[in-house]
Design an enzyme around this catalytic site. Sequence first.
Site, PDB file in Angstrom:
ATOM      1  N   ARG A  55     -57.979 -32.925  -5.361  1.00  0.00           N
ATOM      2  CA  ARG A  55     -58.620 -34.143  -5.944  1.00  0.00           C
ATOM      3  C   ARG A  55     -58.073 -35.473  -5.756  1.00  0.00           C
ATOM      4  O   ARG A  55     -58.780 -36.528  -5.971  1.00  0.00           O
ATOM      5  CB  ARG A  55     -58.755 -33.637  -7.455  1.00  0.00           C
ATOM      6  CG  ARG A  55     -59.520 -35.013  -8.316  1.00  0.00           C
ATOM      7  CD  ARG A  55     -60.263 -34.401  -9.495  1.00  0.00           C
ATOM      8  NE  ARG A  55     -59.489 -33.474 -10.262  1.00  0.00           N
ATOM      9  CZ  ARG A  55     -58.303 -33.838 -10.793  1.00  0.00           C
ATOM     10  NH1 ARG A  55     -57.880 -35.009 -10.798  1.00  0.00           N
ATOM     11  NH2 ARG A  55     -57.635 -33.184 -11.550  1.00  0.00           N
ATOM     12  N   TYR A 108     -79.695 -51.303  -2.835  1.00  0.00           N
ATOM     13  CA  TYR A 108     -80.069 -49.896  -2.822  1.00  0.00           C
ATOM     14  C   TYR A 108     -80.475 -49.319  -4.298  1.00  0.00           C
ATOM     15  O   TYR A 108     -79.860 -49.702  -5.397  1.00  0.00           O
ATOM     16  CB  TYR A 108     -78.801 -49.001  -2.285  1.00  0.00           C
ATOM     17  CG  TYR A 108     -79.061 -47.384  -2.313  1.00  0.00           C
ATOM     18  CD1 TYR A 108     -79.823 -47.024  -1.407  1.00  0.00           C
ATOM     19  CD2 TYR A 108     -78.411 -46.553  -3.119  1.00  0.00           C
ATOM     20  CE1 TYR A 108     -80.249 -45.703  -1.096  1.00  0.00           C
ATOM     21  CE2 TYR A 108     -78.780 -45.295  -3.199  1.00  0.00           C
ATOM     22  CZ  TYR A 108     -79.431 -44.861  -2.021  1.00  0.00           C
ATOM     23  OH  TYR A 108     -79.933 -43.425  -1.976  1.00  0.00           O
ATOM     24  N   ASP A 180     -71.868 -53.885   0.412  1.00  0.00           N
ATOM     25  CA  ASP A 180     -72.274 -52.664   0.729  1.00  0.00           C
ATOM     26  C   ASP A 180     -72.640 -52.948   2.336  1.00  0.00           C
ATOM     27  O   ASP A 180     -73.709 -53.437   2.598  1.00  0.00           O
ATOM     28  CB  ASP A 180     -73.365 -51.910  -0.041  1.00  0.00           C
ATOM     29  CG  ASP A 180     -73.934 -50.702   0.381  1.00  0.00           C
ATOM     30  OD1 ASP A 180     -73.653 -50.236   1.515  1.00  0.00           O
ATOM     31  OD2 ASP A 180     -74.519 -50.110  -0.560  1.00  0.00           O
ATOM     32  N   LYS A 205     -74.928 -42.075   6.178  1.00  0.00           N
ATOM     33  CA  LYS A 205     -75.983 -42.516   6.745  1.00  0.00           C
ATOM     34  C   LYS A 205     -75.708 -42.648   8.373  1.00  0.00           C
ATOM     35  O   LYS A 205     -75.275 -41.611   8.973  1.00  0.00           O
ATOM     36  CB  LYS A 205     -76.366 -44.015   6.134  1.00  0.00           C
ATOM     37  CG  LYS A 205     -76.792 -43.919   4.819  1.00  0.00           C
ATOM     38  CD  LYS A 205     -77.786 -42.917   4.341  1.00  0.00           C
ATOM     39  CE  LYS A 205     -78.240 -42.810   2.913  1.00  0.00           C
ATOM     40  NZ  LYS A 205     -78.135 -44.020   2.020  1.00  0.00           N
TER      41      LYS A 205
HETATM   42  C1  LIG Z   1     -77.809 -44.226   0.794  1.00  0.00           C
HETATM   43  C2  LIG Z   1     -77.048 -45.494   0.323  1.00  0.00           C
HETATM   44  C3  LIG Z   1     -76.298 -45.649  -0.633  1.00  0.00           C
HETATM   45  C4  LIG Z   1     -76.015 -44.267  -1.484  1.00  0.00           C
HETATM   46  O1  LIG Z   1     -75.431 -43.478  -0.383  1.00  0.00           O
HETATM   47  P1  LIG Z   1     -75.247 -41.862  -0.990  1.00  0.00           P
HETATM   48  O2  LIG Z   1     -74.101 -41.416   0.098  1.00  0.00           O
HETATM   49  O3  LIG Z   1     -76.520 -41.522  -0.885  1.00  0.00           O
HETATM   50  O4  LIG Z   1     -74.612 -41.866  -2.248  1.00  0.00           O
HETATM   51  C5  LIG Z   1     -75.811 -46.985  -0.936  1.00  0.00           C
HETATM   52  N1  LIG Z   1     -76.036 -47.800  -0.429  1.00  0.00           N
HETATM   53  C6  LIG Z   1     -76.825 -47.920   0.721  1.00  0.00           C
HETATM   54  C7  LIG Z   1     -77.129 -49.329   1.462  1.00  0.00           C
HETATM   55  C8  LIG Z   1     -77.390 -46.864   1.006  1.00  0.00           C
HETATM   56  O5  LIG Z   1     -78.460 -46.845   2.039  1.00  0.00           O
END
Ligand SMILES: *Cc1c(COP(=O)(O)O)cnc(C)c1O
Length: 397
Positions: A55, A108, A180, A205
Site C-alpha cells: 500500500r 471531467y 489534468d 486512457k
Molecule cells: C477518465 C478521466 C479521468 C478519471 O480517470 P479514471 O482513471 O477513470 O479514474 C480524469 N480526468 C480526465 C480528463 C479523464 O478523461
Amino acid sequence: MRKDPSTLMRPERLPESASWPVVTPLMPSVVYGSDTPDRLDAQYEGRVAGYTYAREGHPNADVVARRIDALEGGVGGLVLGSGMAAVSAVLMGLLKAGDHVLGGDQLYGRSLRLMAQDLPRLGIATSLADPCDVGAMAAAIRPETRMILVELVSNPTLRVADLAGISALAKERGILLVVDNTFTTPRAFRPFDMGADIVIHSVTKLLAGHSDVTLGYVCARDPVLQKAIYDFSVTTGMTPSPFDCWLAERGMLSFELRFDRAEATAVRLADHLAGLAGVARVLYPMRGDHPDAARARAVLGNRGCNMVSFELEGGRAAANAFAHAASGVAFAPTLGDVGTTLSHPASSSHRALSPEGRAALGISEGFFRVSVGLEDPEALCAEFSKGVAAARAAVAG
Ligand SMILES: *Cc1c(COP(=O)(O)O)cnc(C)c1O
C-alpha cells in the site's frame, strides 16, 4: 547460516542468475522481508532504499511512475489506482476546511462531482469558471482560493483553455495550478513547462492505451506537496494493483507511436467528417474553423490530440441510426484505446444536465465525441461515411 529449505514456506531468495529478464517482473508481493530491525529503521528513515508494504509503494508502480515522470519532466511522481484517485488525492490531500478551489467549468464529470458534492461536505468551498476566459477565472478568485484545477482541452467540446493566462494569474496570486493532462498527454503538451505546480493523469486512457487497466498519476513540483499527496493516498488506500501497473508499462512502450498515429488519423477524420452532408459541425482544435484554433496552435504548436467531436443533423434519431450503422466503431464511453471509440454525451457523461444545460455547452442529441484509435485511416473514414449516410436516411424518413 542457510536455513533448511524444508522448513520454509517460501524460498529465501530467487534462483541465482548472472543474466536478468528484459521484461520487468510482475511483483504482486504485498509485503517485503528485511534483515533486522536496524535495517528496517534505515529503510523507513530513507537511508537505504527498499519496499515494506505494497500500500505504501511497490516496484511495478514505481517503474510506471518513472516513465511518466520522464515524459512530463517531473520528479518523484506517484501512480495511483485510478485517475480519480489522483484527482482526489490532490484536492483532499492538500486542501482543508475553509479553503476554496476554482475549477474549469468543463472538467471531467467525476471531478465536477467531487467539486460540487464531496469537497463542500468537508468544508472546502468550490466554484467553476470558463478556463477559456482568464478574466472570468480572475473574477472567481477569492481571498481563500488555494488551488485552480483545469484541463487544457475540454470534454467533449474540445475547447482550449487559456493556460498561459491562467498560469500567470495563479503565479501572481500565489495559487497552486493543477493541470489534468489526460487528453493532450505530454506528447503534445507538458504543463510543467507552462508553470503548472501539479500534473495529473488518468493513465487509464492514452498512456496505458489498451482499455485494460484503471490507473492514475500525480506529480507535484514541490516535494513537500508531493509527500502530502503520497501520505494521503497511502492512508486512504489508493494503491494501484501491481498487475495493472505491469500492463500499463507494457502499454506505455508504444505510447508515442500510438499517440502520433491516432493524432494523424484524427486530423484526417475531422477533415473527412467536415466534408460529409448530414454533419452540421466538426470540432477539432487544429482545424481553422475551431473557436480556439489560434490558442491551440500557440500552446500545442504542431501537435494536437486524438479526440474529434461532431454534430449530426437530425438529433437523437440520427444519433441512433449512426451508432447502429457504424458498427465497426465501438460505441463505448471511454477514450485513448487502441480502437476508435464513440461516446454520446447526452446519454452518458452529460446525461445529468438538463437539455438547456447541455445546449449551453453546445451538446445536442446529435453530438458525438470520437476517440480516434489505430485503425487504417481510410477504413475508419469509410465507417463514418456509412454511419452518416444511415443517419441522413433515418432523418429523411
Ligand atoms: C477518465 C478521466 C479521468 C478519471 O480517470 P479514471 O482513471 O477513470 O479514474 C480524469 N480526468 C480526465 C480528463 C479523464 O478523461
